[in-house]
Design a protein around this motif. Sequence first.
Motif, short mmCIF file in Angstrom:
data_model
loop_
_atom_site.label_atom_id
_atom_site.label_comp_id
_atom_site.label_asym_id
_atom_site.label_seq_id
_atom_site.Cartn_x
_atom_site.Cartn_y
_atom_site.Cartn_z
N GLN A 89 0.90 -1.16 0.00
CA GLN A 89 0.00 0.00 0.00
C GLN A 89 0.93 1.20 0.00
N GLY A 90 1.11 1.81 -1.17
CA GLY A 90 2.16 2.82 -1.31
C GLY A 90 3.50 2.12 -1.24
N ASP A 91 4.37 2.57 -0.34
CA ASP A 91 5.67 1.92 -0.14
C ASP A 91 5.67 1.00 1.08
N ARG A 92 4.51 0.82 1.69
CA ARG A 92 4.40 0.10 2.96
C ARG A 92 3.84 -1.30 2.75
N LEU A 93 4.45 -2.28 3.41
CA LEU A 93 3.99 -3.66 3.37
C LEU A 93 2.63 -3.76 4.04
N ALA A 94 1.64 -4.27 3.29
CA ALA A 94 0.28 -4.37 3.82
C ALA A 94 -0.16 -5.81 4.04
N ALA A 95 0.36 -6.73 3.23
CA ALA A 95 -0.05 -8.14 3.32
C ALA A 95 0.89 -8.96 2.46
N ILE A 96 0.63 -10.25 2.42
CA ILE A 96 1.33 -11.14 1.50
C ILE A 96 0.29 -12.14 1.01
#
Length: 142
Positions: free
Chosen positions: A108-115
């Motif tokens: 989400q943008g540059d941020r890890l949100a899920a895998i």
Amino acid sequence: MRIADVVKRKGGDVVTVRPDATVTELLALLSEHRIGAVVVSDDGEAVHGIVSERDVVRHLHTDGAGLLEAPVRQIMTAEVHTCTPDDSLEDMASRMTDRRIRHVPVLQGDRLAAIVSIGDIVKFRIDTLQTERDQLRDYIQQ
């Protein structure tokens, strides 16, 4: 259907490992969480790499048992294929199949949100097809 649909159903919890953690620590995480891959991250938000059971097996074969004390950064894949929640489920399944990868971090943008794993995508699609089948059967029986 979008990757966000899969993430919503399975949840967005992501297990990460620091690049300086040992391969033994990585194996403990994989076992504890019963997963096949983890994102390599210093802070749990940035994606520095990804490491899977396959990476461990390949390097164990070539490097021997000493690998267990090596840092994860030594065996991780640094060029990580990622996706966004808005990516098409079908496109992502196709890309994963073509690239022969099983796990893709969702950003989400540059941020890890899920895998998401190929298994998550297949399960979601099967569940969707079963729901559609049940709805059609109920419609016909009315």
